[in-house]
Design a protein around this motif. Structure first.
Motif, PDB file in Angstrom:
ATOM      1  N   PRO A   1      -0.223   8.762  -3.732  1.00  0.00           N
ATOM      2  CA  PRO A   1      -0.785   7.409  -3.812  1.00  0.00           C
ATOM      3  C   PRO A   1      -0.067   6.456  -2.868  1.00  0.00           C
ATOM      4  O   PRO A   1       1.162   6.432  -2.805  1.00  0.00           O
ATOM      5  CB  PRO A   1      -0.556   7.023  -5.281  1.00  0.00           C
ATOM      6  N   ALA A   2      -0.842   5.681  -2.131  1.00  0.00           N
ATOM      7  CA  ALA A   2      -0.239   4.771  -1.156  1.00  0.00           C
ATOM      8  C   ALA A   2       0.670   3.752  -1.825  1.00  0.00           C
ATOM      9  O   ALA A   2       1.677   3.338  -1.246  1.00  0.00           O
ATOM     10  CB  ALA A   2      -1.346   4.058  -0.376  1.00  0.00           C
ATOM     11  N   SER A   3       0.333   3.359  -3.055  1.00  0.00           N
ATOM     12  CA  SER A   3       1.167   2.385  -3.760  1.00  0.00           C
ATOM     13  C   SER A   3       2.567   2.926  -4.028  1.00  0.00           C
ATOM     14  O   SER A   3       3.527   2.151  -4.120  1.00  0.00           O
ATOM     15  CB  SER A   3       0.504   1.983  -5.079  1.00  0.00           C
ATOM     16  N   ALA A   4       2.683   4.251  -4.130  1.00  0.00           N
ATOM     17  CA  ALA A   4       4.007   4.835  -4.350  1.00  0.00           C
ATOM     18  C   ALA A   4       4.888   4.745  -3.110  1.00  0.00           C
ATOM     19  O   ALA A   4       6.116   4.884  -3.206  1.00  0.00           O
ATOM     20  CB  ALA A   4       3.867   6.305  -4.773  1.00  0.00           C
ATOM     21  N   LEU A   5       4.272   4.489  -1.956  1.00  0.00           N
ATOM     22  CA  LEU A   5       5.023   4.398  -0.709  1.00  0.00           C
ATOM     23  C   LEU A   5       5.415   2.960  -0.365  1.00  0.00           C
ATOM     24  O   LEU A   5       6.097   2.738   0.629  1.00  0.00           O
ATOM     25  CB  LEU A   5       4.193   4.987   0.440  1.00  0.00           C
ATOM     26  N   PHE A   6       4.967   1.995  -1.176  1.00  0.00           N
ATOM     27  CA  PHE A   6       5.310   0.603  -0.905  1.00  0.00           C
ATOM     28  C   PHE A   6       6.822   0.376  -0.778  1.00  0.00           C
ATOM     29  O   PHE A   6       7.276  -0.281   0.164  1.00  0.00           O
ATOM     30  CB  PHE A   6       4.741  -0.315  -1.990  1.00  0.00           C
ATOM     31  N   PRO A   7       7.643   0.889  -1.716  1.00  0.00           N
ATOM     32  CA  PRO A   7       9.096   0.667  -1.575  1.00  0.00           C
ATOM     33  C   PRO A   7       9.662   1.207  -0.267  1.00  0.00           C
ATOM     34  O   PRO A   7      10.536   0.575   0.343  1.00  0.00           O
ATOM     35  CB  PRO A   7       9.679   1.412  -2.781  1.00  0.00           C
ATOM     36  N   LEU A   8       9.159   2.367   0.169  1.00  0.00           N
ATOM     37  CA  LEU A   8       9.640   2.950   1.422  1.00  0.00           C
ATOM     38  C   LEU A   8       9.314   2.038   2.598  1.00  0.00           C
ATOM     39  O   LEU A   8      10.179   1.762   3.448  1.00  0.00           O
ATOM     40  CB  LEU A   8       9.003   4.323   1.631  1.00  0.00           C
ATOM     41  N   PHE A   9       8.090   1.533   2.660  1.00  0.00           N
ATOM     42  CA  PHE A   9       7.700   0.672   3.770  1.00  0.00           C
ATOM     43  C   PHE A   9       8.375  -0.695   3.679  1.00  0.00           C
ATOM     44  O   PHE A   9       8.626  -1.321   4.708  1.00  0.00           O
ATOM     45  CB  PHE A   9       6.173   0.524   3.801  1.00  0.00           C
ATOM     46  N   LEU A  10       8.694  -1.142   2.473  1.00  0.00           N
ATOM     47  CA  LEU A  10       9.441  -2.391   2.331  1.00  0.00           C
ATOM     48  C   LEU A  10      10.845  -2.257   2.894  1.00  0.00           C
ATOM     49  O   LEU A  10      11.377  -3.170   3.521  1.00  0.00           O
ATOM     50  CB  LEU A  10       9.506  -2.803   0.851  1.00  0.00           C
ATOM     51  N   VAL A  11      11.446  -1.087   2.679  1.00  0.00           N
ATOM     52  CA  VAL A  11      12.779  -0.831   3.239  1.00  0.00           C
ATOM     53  C   VAL A  11      12.717  -0.770   4.759  1.00  0.00           C
ATOM     54  O   VAL A  11      13.598  -1.297   5.457  1.00  0.00           O
ATOM     55  CB  VAL A  11      13.359   0.484   2.667  1.00  0.00           C
ATOM     56  N   LEU A  12      11.660  -0.152   5.285  1.00  0.00           N
ATOM     57  CA  LEU A  12      11.560   0.030   6.733  1.00  0.00           C
ATOM     58  C   LEU A  12      11.158  -1.252   7.467  1.00  0.00           C
ATOM     59  O   LEU A  12      11.687  -1.548   8.542  1.00  0.00           O
ATOM     60  CB  LEU A  12      10.536   1.132   7.037  1.00  0.00           C
ATOM     61  N   PHE A  13      10.235  -2.024   6.875  1.00  0.00           N
ATOM     62  CA  PHE A  13       9.663  -3.164   7.603  1.00  0.00           C
ATOM     63  C   PHE A  13       9.947  -4.510   6.951  1.00  0.00           C
ATOM     64  O   PHE A  13       9.642  -5.548   7.543  1.00  0.00           O
ATOM     65  CB  PHE A  13       8.144  -2.986   7.737  1.00  0.00           C
ATOM     66  N   GLY A  14      10.488  -4.497   5.745  1.00  0.00           N
ATOM     67  CA  GLY A  14      10.755  -5.760   5.065  1.00  0.00           C
ATOM     68  C   GLY A  14       9.497  -6.359   4.460  1.00  0.00           C
ATOM     69  O   GLY A  14       8.399  -5.793   4.539  1.00  0.00           O
ATOM     70  N   VAL A  15       9.647  -7.522   3.837  1.00  0.00           N
ATOM     71  CA  VAL A  15       8.516  -8.205   3.207  1.00  0.00           C
ATOM     72  C   VAL A  15       7.802  -9.046   4.268  1.00  0.00           C
ATOM     73  O   VAL A  15       8.391  -9.962   4.838  1.00  0.00           O
ATOM     74  CB  VAL A  15       8.984  -9.103   2.050  1.00  0.00           C
ATOM     75  N   GLY A  16       6.556  -8.738   4.529  1.00  0.00           N
ATOM     76  CA  GLY A  16       5.817  -9.492   5.537  1.00  0.00           C
ATOM     77  C   GLY A  16       4.566  -8.757   5.963  1.00  0.00           C
ATOM     78  O   GLY A  16       4.145  -7.763   5.347  1.00  0.00           O
ATOM     79  N   GLU A  17       3.970  -9.220   7.046  1.00  0.00           N
ATOM     80  CA  GLU A  17       2.716  -8.667   7.536  1.00  0.00           C
ATOM     81  C   GLU A  17       2.863  -7.218   7.980  1.00  0.00           C
ATOM     82  O   GLU A  17       1.964  -6.408   7.784  1.00  0.00           O
ATOM     83  CB  GLU A  17       2.199  -9.516   8.699  1.00  0.00           C
ATOM     84  N   LYS A  18       4.014  -6.898   8.579  1.00  0.00           N
ATOM     85  CA  LYS A  18       4.187  -5.546   9.114  1.00  0.00           C
ATOM     86  C   LYS A  18       4.051  -4.493   8.029  1.00  0.00           C
ATOM     87  O   LYS A  18       3.472  -3.425   8.256  1.00  0.00           O
ATOM     88  CB  LYS A  18       5.554  -5.425   9.792  1.00  0.00           C
ATOM     89  N   THR A  19       4.580  -4.770   6.841  1.00  0.00           N
ATOM     90  CA  THR A  19       4.527  -3.790   5.759  1.00  0.00           C
ATOM     91  C   THR A  19       3.093  -3.548   5.324  1.00  0.00           C
ATOM     92  O   THR A  19       2.673  -2.393   5.147  1.00  0.00           O
ATOM     93  CB  THR A  19       5.360  -4.273   4.569  1.00  0.00           C
ATOM     94  N   LYS A  20       2.323  -4.612   5.140  1.00  0.00           N
ATOM     95  CA  LYS A  20       0.932  -4.467   4.694  1.00  0.00           C
ATOM     96  C   LYS A  20       0.124  -3.667   5.706  1.00  0.00           C
ATOM     97  O   LYS A  20      -0.618  -2.749   5.344  1.00  0.00           O
ATOM     98  CB  LYS A  20       0.301  -5.847   4.493  1.00  0.00           C
ATOM     99  N   VAL A  21       0.270  -4.000   6.969  1.00  0.00           N
ATOM    100  CA  VAL A  21      -0.488  -3.317   8.015  1.00  0.00           C
ATOM    101  C   VAL A  21      -0.016  -1.872   8.173  1.00  0.00           C
ATOM    102  O   VAL A  21      -0.826  -0.949   8.308  1.00  0.00           O
ATOM    103  CB  VAL A  21      -0.371  -4.077   9.349  1.00  0.00           C
ATOM    104  N   ALA A  22       1.303  -1.669   8.111  1.00  0.00           N
ATOM    105  CA  ALA A  22       1.844  -0.332   8.335  1.00  0.00           C
ATOM    106  C   ALA A  22       1.433   0.636   7.236  1.00  0.00           C
ATOM    107  O   ALA A  22       1.025   1.771   7.513  1.00  0.00           O
ATOM    108  CB  ALA A  22       3.374  -0.403   8.429  1.00  0.00           C
TER     109      ALA A  22
END
Length: 259
Positions: free
Chosen positions: A111-132
């Motif tokens: 599930p993509a929602s399970a990857l949210f923490p990983l992308f938050l660590v990589l890109f931080g809180v912002g537009e990049k995380t949502k798009v990535a």
């Protein structure tokens, strides 16, 4: 007379999608009229359509709608630019695809929602995380379908082109890629829908101040139910519209699919 009669079935088929929509609205209205659900939690169709109209005419929802469209299209464009070439390469070599098949299926099933923490660590809180995260989820769907389409291109047409003296590059471009386009468009339609879903969920939970997802969450928190349902309806219309656009493009340019 016979020509007039023969036209009616095609017209009825064209209107058939409206039957389900009308039936859904009628069932919704019936549930509200009988108060099967608390009116606070389930407003009438008229109230929701009124909130949708006010949101777009007044401009409050227009900005959120356009922001969601922008994020969805950007993430889809990134996914398309990466997934299509990679899918062609992987589909051209079954051995190479076998090496990465587990990874593709693993992340595609996660599930993509399970990857949210990983992308938050990589890109931080912002537009990049949502798009990535949306591009990642959509890209895997497109990649799988492109690779599958290339691998399952008709061998007889490839063999015929080879017998006629076509080079490997010419066979790839003029035969294999054209044969894979129907499956590629299936992946693109699924990918754009998947990107929209992830973007809206990300707008709810990853530090957003705008977007349809944020509007749904904010309306739910203050019990503005007509606004919440209106935002959900706007998201559904957007998803249906994007899917319809790709379906029309596919019918126009990939009319040979399945033939």
């Amino acid at each position: 007379m016979s020509e007039t009669i023969s036209v009616w079935p095609s017209r009825l088929r064209a209107l058939s999608p409206l039957v389900g929509a009308v039936a859904f609205v009628a069932l919704w209205w019936w549930a509200c009229a009988l108060k099967l659900v608390d009116p606070v939690l389930l407003p009438t169709p008229g109230a929701v359509l009124g909130a949708l109209w006010d949101g777009f005419v007044g401009g409050a929802m227009v900005h959120d709608f356009l922001v969601t469209v922008q994020r969805t299209l950007l993430s889809f464009a990134i996914a398309l630019a990466i997934a299509v070439p990679c899918g062609i390469v992987l589909g051209s070599s079954k051995q190479l695809y076998g090496f990465v098949e587990f990874l593709i299926d693993f992340f595609r099933s996660t599930p993509a929602s399970a990857l949210f923490p990983l992308f938050l660590v990589l890109f931080g809180v912002g537009e990049k995380t949502k798009v990535a995260v949306a591009a990642f989820g959509a890209g895997l769907t497109i990649l799988f379908n492109v690779a599958y389409g290339v691998m399952n291109a008709r061998k007889t047409r490839q063999a015929a082109a080879r017998v006629m003296g076509a080079s490997r590059l010419r066979i790839m471009v003029d035969v294999t890629l054209l044969e894979s386009l129907p499956q590629t468009f299936i992946g693109m339609r699924a990918g754009i829908s998947f990107a929209l879903i992830i973007v809206i969920v990300a707008e709810m939970f990853i530090g957003s101040v705008d977007g349809l997802g944020q509007r749904v969450l904010n309306a739910q928190m203050v019990f503005e139910m007509p606004t919440m349902y209106a935002a959900i309806l706007a998201a559904g219309i957007l998803g249906y519209g994007l899917n319809l656009v790709f379906l029309l493009i596919e019918r126009r340019f990939v009319h040979w699919g399945g033939k």
